[in-house]
Motif scaffolding. Structure first.
Motif, PDB file in Angstrom:
ATOM      1  N   ARG A  66      50.505  38.151  38.814  1.00 53.67           N
ATOM      2  CA  ARG A  66      49.081  38.457  38.584  1.00 53.67           C
ATOM      3  C   ARG A  66      48.391  38.782  39.903  1.00 53.67           C
ATOM      4  O   ARG A  66      47.567  39.703  39.981  1.00 53.67           O
ATOM      5  N   HIS A  67      48.726  38.024  40.946  1.00 54.70           N
ATOM      6  CA  HIS A  67      48.113  38.269  42.259  1.00 54.70           C
ATOM      7  C   HIS A  67      48.525  39.644  42.786  1.00 54.70           C
ATOM      8  O   HIS A  67      47.701  40.361  43.357  1.00 54.70           O
ATOM      9  N   LEU A  68      49.772  40.026  42.571  1.00 55.10           N
ATOM     10  CA  LEU A  68      50.230  41.353  42.989  1.00 55.10           C
ATOM     11  C   LEU A  68      49.445  42.440  42.245  1.00 55.10           C
ATOM     12  O   LEU A  68      49.037  43.438  42.853  1.00 55.10           O
ATOM     13  N   ASP A  69      49.190  42.233  40.959  1.00 52.44           N
ATOM     14  CA  ASP A  69      48.363  43.178  40.197  1.00 52.44           C
ATOM     15  C   ASP A  69      46.952  43.255  40.776  1.00 52.44           C
ATOM     16  O   ASP A  69      46.368  44.343  40.872  1.00 52.44           O
ATOM     17  N   GLU A  70      46.393  42.099  41.154  1.00 54.96           N
ATOM     18  CA  GLU A  70      45.056  42.070  41.758  1.00 54.96           C
ATOM     19  C   GLU A  70      45.041  42.835  43.075  1.00 54.96           C
ATOM     20  O   GLU A  70      44.073  43.543  43.385  1.00 54.96           O
ATOM     21  N   ILE A  71      46.092  42.700  43.858  1.00 54.81           N
ATOM     22  CA  ILE A  71      46.192  43.419  45.130  1.00 54.81           C
ATOM     23  C   ILE A  71      46.248  44.923  44.871  1.00 54.81           C
ATOM     24  O   ILE A  71      45.552  45.709  45.529  1.00 54.81           O
ATOM     25  N   ASP A  72      47.068  45.324  43.906  1.00 56.32           N
ATOM     26  CA  ASP A  72      47.166  46.744  43.565  1.00 56.32           C
ATOM     27  C   ASP A  72      45.813  47.288  43.099  1.00 56.32           C
ATOM     28  O   ASP A  72      45.421  48.400  43.465  1.00 56.32           O
ATOM     29  N   ASP A  73      45.089  46.493  42.303  1.00 50.18           N
ATOM     30  CA  ASP A  73      43.752  46.902  41.860  1.00 50.18           C
ATOM     31  C   ASP A  73      42.807  47.034  43.051  1.00 50.18           C
ATOM     32  O   ASP A  73      42.013  47.983  43.120  1.00 50.18           O
ATOM     33  N   VAL A  85      32.455  46.247  47.031  1.00 49.53           N
ATOM     34  CA  VAL A  85      31.197  46.329  46.291  1.00 49.53           C
ATOM     35  C   VAL A  85      31.315  45.408  45.082  1.00 49.53           C
ATOM     36  O   VAL A  85      32.275  45.500  44.308  1.00 49.53           O
ATOM     37  N   CYS A  86      30.345  44.521  44.931  1.00 47.54           N
ATOM     38  CA  CYS A  86      30.372  43.554  43.834  1.00 47.54           C
ATOM     39  C   CYS A  86      30.336  44.283  42.496  1.00 47.54           C
ATOM     40  O   CYS A  86      29.478  45.136  42.266  1.00 47.54           O
ATOM     41  N   GLU A  87      31.259  43.946  41.618  1.00 48.62           N
ATOM     42  CA  GLU A  87      31.320  44.569  40.302  1.00 48.62           C
ATOM     43  C   GLU A  87      30.225  44.073  39.371  1.00 48.62           C
ATOM     44  O   GLU A  87      29.970  44.691  38.341  1.00 48.62           O
ATOM     45  N   SER A  88      29.549  42.986  39.736  1.00 44.86           N
ATOM     46  CA  SER A  88      28.483  42.455  38.893  1.00 44.86           C
ATOM     47  C   SER A  88      27.107  42.981  39.289  1.00 44.86           C
ATOM     48  O   SER A  88      26.365  43.457  38.440  1.00 44.86           O
ATOM     49  N   ALA A  95      31.956  40.456  54.375  1.00 39.58           N
ATOM     50  CA  ALA A  95      33.236  40.655  55.063  1.00 39.58           C
ATOM     51  C   ALA A  95      34.023  39.347  55.144  1.00 39.58           C
ATOM     52  O   ALA A  95      35.251  39.353  54.987  1.00 39.58           O
ATOM     53  N   ALA A  96      33.335  38.240  55.350  1.00 37.64           N
ATOM     54  CA  ALA A  96      34.022  36.948  55.434  1.00 37.64           C
ATOM     55  C   ALA A  96      34.695  36.601  54.110  1.00 37.64           C
ATOM     56  O   ALA A  96      35.786  36.043  54.085  1.00 37.64           O
ATOM     57  N   ARG A  97      34.054  36.948  52.999  1.00 35.29           N
ATOM     58  CA  ARG A  97      34.663  36.685  51.679  1.00 35.29           C
ATOM     59  C   ARG A  97      35.901  37.556  51.503  1.00 35.29           C
ATOM     60  O   ARG A  97      36.926  37.092  51.014  1.00 35.29           O
ATOM     61  N   LEU A  98      35.802  38.824  51.881  1.00 34.78           N
ATOM     62  CA  LEU A  98      36.958  39.718  51.749  1.00 34.78           C
ATOM     63  C   LEU A  98      38.092  39.306  52.682  1.00 34.78           C
ATOM     64  O   LEU A  98      39.265  39.483  52.353  1.00 34.78           O
ATOM     65  N   PRO A 102      40.947  38.793  49.892  1.00 37.40           N
ATOM     66  CA  PRO A 102      40.941  40.256  49.933  1.00 37.40           C
ATOM     67  C   PRO A 102      40.832  40.938  48.575  1.00 37.40           C
ATOM     68  O   PRO A 102      40.425  42.090  48.506  1.00 37.40           O
ATOM     69  N   VAL A 103      41.163  40.231  47.504  1.00 33.44           N
ATOM     70  CA  VAL A 103      41.116  40.841  46.177  1.00 33.44           C
ATOM     71  C   VAL A 103      39.794  40.574  45.454  1.00 33.44           C
ATOM     72  O   VAL A 103      39.643  40.939  44.286  1.00 33.44           O
ATOM     73  N   ALA A 104      38.824  39.993  46.141  1.00 30.34           N
ATOM     74  CA  ALA A 104      37.553  39.632  45.520  1.00 30.34           C
ATOM     75  C   ALA A 104      36.893  40.846  44.875  1.00 30.34           C
ATOM     76  O   ALA A 104      36.831  41.924  45.455  1.00 30.34           O
ATOM     77  N   ARG A 105      36.382  40.645  43.674  1.00 29.73           N
ATOM     78  CA  ARG A 105      35.685  41.702  42.940  1.00 29.73           C
ATOM     79  C   ARG A 105      34.177  41.471  42.914  1.00 29.73           C
ATOM     80  O   ARG A 105      33.426  42.373  42.553  1.00 29.73           O
ATOM     81  N   THR A 106      33.776  40.245  43.245  1.00 26.64           N
ATOM     82  CA  THR A 106      32.358  39.905  43.195  1.00 26.64           C
ATOM     83  C   THR A 106      31.914  39.234  44.486  1.00 26.64           C
ATOM     84  O   THR A 106      32.726  38.649  45.198  1.00 26.64           O
ATOM     85  N   CYS A 107      30.617  39.322  44.741  1.00 25.21           N
ATOM     86  CA  CYS A 107      30.053  38.630  45.900  1.00 25.21           C
ATOM     87  C   CYS A 107      30.023  37.127  45.607  1.00 25.21           C
ATOM     88  O   CYS A 107      30.233  36.705  44.464  1.00 25.21           O
ATOM     89  N   ILE A 108      29.759  36.355  46.621  1.00 25.64           N
ATOM     90  CA  ILE A 108      29.753  34.894  46.449  1.00 25.64           C
ATOM     91  C   ILE A 108      28.694  34.456  45.439  1.00 25.64           C
ATOM     92  O   ILE A 108      28.951  33.591  44.605  1.00 25.64           O
ATOM     93  N   GLU A 109      27.515  35.089  45.488  1.00 24.60           N
ATOM     94  CA  GLU A 109      26.438  34.699  44.571  1.00 24.60           C
ATOM     95  C   GLU A 109      26.842  34.915  43.123  1.00 24.60           C
ATOM     96  O   GLU A 109      26.652  34.040  42.267  1.00 24.60           O
ATOM     97  N   CYS A 110      27.424  36.076  42.819  1.00 27.17           N
ATOM     98  CA  CYS A 110      27.838  36.365  41.439  1.00 27.17           C
ATOM     99  C   CYS A 110      29.024  35.494  41.024  1.00 27.17           C
ATOM    100  O   CYS A 110      29.088  35.041  39.882  1.00 27.17           O
TER     101      CYS A 110
END
Length: 115
Positions: A66-73, A85-88, A95-98, A102-110
């Motif tokens: 699953r993590h490999l799929d997230e990396i590919d995405d 860019v936050c998907e929400s 940058a610190a979150r990424l 590195p596979v984060a799709r949302t910002c910390i707040e979302c």
């Protein structure tokens, strides 16, 4: 995004592929070891342990896949220009979150709001 983002994802992908290979070897070893054991898990004290180990390694394998799929995405988002860019909410992901995820799709707040 930056060259560092691409390198970070490539490094994460390589690490995950290596982890998958190692877990696959572990899984094969557990399966091979179970061939020599008593097939009656209910009455064989080692049978339950072997089944538990097999289940644990299989869970780790699934998680790594699953993590490999997230990396590919994430690499696809990088190619498309939407990485970081936050998907929400559409705001930039820090940058610190990424760097930490590195596979984060949302910002910390979302991400915090989802919990």
């Amino acid at each position: 995004m930056t060259v560092e983002d691409r390198e970070r994802l490539e490094t994460e992908r390589l690490r995950t592929v290596q982890q998958l290979a190692s877990l696959s070897r572990d899984f094969d070893a557990v399966v091979e070891a179970s061939k020599d054991s008593n097939a009656d898990d209910e009455h064989d004290p080692d049978g339950a342990t072997v089944a538990f180990e097999r289940s644990q390694v299989d869970s780790l394998l699934q998680q790594a896949r699953r993590h490999l799929d997230e990396i590919d995405d994430a690499q696809s988002r990088l190619d498309e220009g939407s990485y970081g860019v936050c998907e929400s909410c559409g705001r930039p992901i820090a940058a610190a979150r990424l760097e930490a995820r590195p596979v984060a799709r949302t910002c910390i707040e979302c991400a915090s709001a989802r919990r």
